[in-house]
Design an enzyme around this catalytic site. Structure first.
Site, PDB file in Angstrom:
ATOM      1  N   TYR A  33      80.016   0.289 -57.816  1.00 22.48           N
ATOM      2  CA  TYR A  33      81.347  -0.119 -58.272  1.00 22.48           C
ATOM      3  C   TYR A  33      82.215   1.092 -58.538  1.00 22.48           C
ATOM      4  O   TYR A  33      81.741   2.222 -58.611  1.00 22.48           O
ATOM      5  CB  TYR A  33      81.229  -0.982 -59.526  1.00 22.48           C
ATOM      6  CG  TYR A  33      80.898  -0.222 -60.800  1.00 22.48           C
ATOM      7  CD1 TYR A  33      81.895   0.062 -61.744  1.00 22.48           C
ATOM      8  CD2 TYR A  33      79.599   0.212 -61.065  1.00 22.48           C
ATOM      9  CE1 TYR A  33      81.593   0.758 -62.909  1.00 22.48           C
ATOM     10  CE2 TYR A  33      79.297   0.900 -62.224  1.00 22.48           C
ATOM     11  CZ  TYR A  33      80.294   1.165 -63.145  1.00 22.48           C
ATOM     12  OH  TYR A  33      80.003   1.859 -64.290  1.00 22.48           O
ATOM     13  N   LYS A 149      77.052   5.569 -58.770  1.00 18.09           N
ATOM     14  CA  LYS A 149      77.749   4.619 -59.648  1.00 18.09           C
ATOM     15  C   LYS A 149      77.273   3.204 -59.336  1.00 18.09           C
ATOM     16  O   LYS A 149      77.991   2.369 -58.756  1.00 18.09           O
ATOM     17  CB  LYS A 149      79.267   4.756 -59.519  1.00 18.09           C
ATOM     18  CG  LYS A 149      80.017   4.201 -60.732  1.00 18.09           C
ATOM     19  CD  LYS A 149      81.456   4.661 -60.746  1.00 18.09           C
ATOM     20  CE  LYS A 149      82.238   4.057 -61.890  1.00 18.09           C
ATOM     21  NZ  LYS A 149      81.768   4.513 -63.216  1.00 18.09           N
ATOM     22  N   GLU A 182      75.374  12.139 -71.280  1.00 17.27           N
ATOM     23  CA  GLU A 182      76.722  11.584 -71.164  1.00 17.27           C
ATOM     24  C   GLU A 182      76.787  10.302 -71.985  1.00 17.27           C
ATOM     25  O   GLU A 182      75.798   9.871 -72.572  1.00 17.27           O
ATOM     26  CB  GLU A 182      77.075  11.303 -69.708  1.00 17.27           C
ATOM     27  CG  GLU A 182      76.172  10.276 -69.042  1.00 17.27           C
ATOM     28  CD  GLU A 182      76.503  10.073 -67.571  1.00 17.27           C
ATOM     29  OE1 GLU A 182      77.617  10.438 -67.139  1.00 17.27           O
ATOM     30  OE2 GLU A 182      75.638   9.526 -66.855  1.00 17.27           O
ATOM     31  N   LEU A 207      76.960  11.238 -64.188  1.00 14.60           N
ATOM     32  CA  LEU A 207      77.900  10.831 -63.158  1.00 14.60           C
ATOM     33  C   LEU A 207      79.017  11.864 -63.079  1.00 14.60           C
ATOM     34  O   LEU A 207      79.515  12.327 -64.111  1.00 14.60           O
ATOM     35  CB  LEU A 207      78.490   9.459 -63.503  1.00 14.60           C
ATOM     36  CG  LEU A 207      79.513   8.909 -62.511  1.00 14.60           C
ATOM     37  CD1 LEU A 207      78.829   8.485 -61.217  1.00 14.60           C
ATOM     38  CD2 LEU A 207      80.267   7.732 -63.126  1.00 14.60           C
TER      39      LEU A 207
END
Length: 285
Positions: A33, A149, A182, A207
């Site tokens: 996505y 992702k 993260e 990411l």
């Protein structure tokens, strides 16, 4: 007026939009996505987001559902039909519909695509940035390929719920060595006493955020130094500032970590400057 979604070639009222029960995105989280900010009715950093989408698809051996030009047209049409001036557009691509089997389906299986858009309250976001947000830390428990992702986000969901229950906005994952990786839906940053900005390298451990990429350009223009290296939770507690970044938050100051204030406990000058200048460097079209 009903919200409009795009599903596999059709623009449908949101209440009527659905995917097949054997869509692999639904059954296996076998899909990817992207989320793109909408500002003044225009897409922010569309090129960068679609480049990352292409990479995610390649990494998972999923075919692109349409040409770049056609996808760009769909994104804009969904934004237009939903009358979104400020908000976000979401797109998801799965490997398609096939009889449930873990192995890939036949090569001619068409990928599925869904696009939605919604408005956000820009002033509420600005008010939140003026106040700053809290984060908590949680153990890293995700698969190693978070650079893709993927829609497989269950650990992120659980982390976000823990943050919500703690009255925080975000959860930072912490690896076995005590380093922050993260956030559940953001990249993590701190600012040292010398106004050096520190964030983890965008290898397979995090990411490569699009907002993160633009923030590097903003920081360079403002004369800040960025160190790409892991930082510990202890370093974050001792930092002058902290912030998170994502398409849905832009640059958002962090004023509390695990219940303890960061720096003076209010948004710092570096995060505020990066947020103020961000859209001067992003691609808005």
């Amino acid at each position: 007026m009903s919200r409009i979604a795009y599903v596999n070639g059709r623009y449908l009222p949101h209440r009527d939009a659905s995917v097949h029960v054997e869509d692999r995105g639904y059954q296996f989280a076998d899909g990817v996505y992207e989320v793109c900010e909408v500002l003044g009715g225009r897409l922010v950093d569309e090129r960068r987001h679609l480049d990352r989408l292409d990479r995610s698809l390649r990494e998972l051996f999923i075919a692109s559902p349409m040409s770049r030009a056609a996808l760009s047209a769909v994104l804009r049409e969904v934004v237009r039909r939903n009358h979104v001036r400020n908000g976000m557009v979401y797109l998801q691509v799965s490997r398609g519909v096939a009889r449930r089997d873990h192995a890939f389906p036949a090569p001619d299986t068409a990928p599925s695509i869904v696009v939605t858009a919604r408005r956000t309250d820009r002033e509420a976001q600005e008010a939140l940035a003026r106040k700053g947000v809290a984060v908590i830390t949680v153990p890293e428990n995700r698969w190693p390929r978070v650079d893709i992702k993927s829609v497989s986000l269950l650990p992120n969901v659980l982390a976000k719920q823990l943050a919500k229950e703690a009255g925080a906005r975000e959860a930072w994952f912490v690896d076995d060595d005590g380093y922050v990786t993260e956030g559940a839906s953001t990249n993590a940053w701190i600012v040292t006493a010398g106004r050096t900005i520190v964030t983890r390298p965008a290898d397979s451990g995090i990411l490569r955020g699009i907002t993160r990429t633009v923030a590097f350009e903003v920081a360079a223009d403002l004369g800040y130094t960025i160190e790409e290296r892991p930082f510990t939770v202890a370093e974050a507690h001792a930092a002058d500032e902290a912030f998170i970044s994502a398409a849905t938050t832009v640059i958002m100051p962090v004023v509390m970590i695990d219940g303890s204030p960061v720096g003076s406990g209010v948004p710092g000058p570096v995060a505020k400057a990066l947020r103020l200048k961000f859209h001067d460097f992003s691609e808005v079209a």
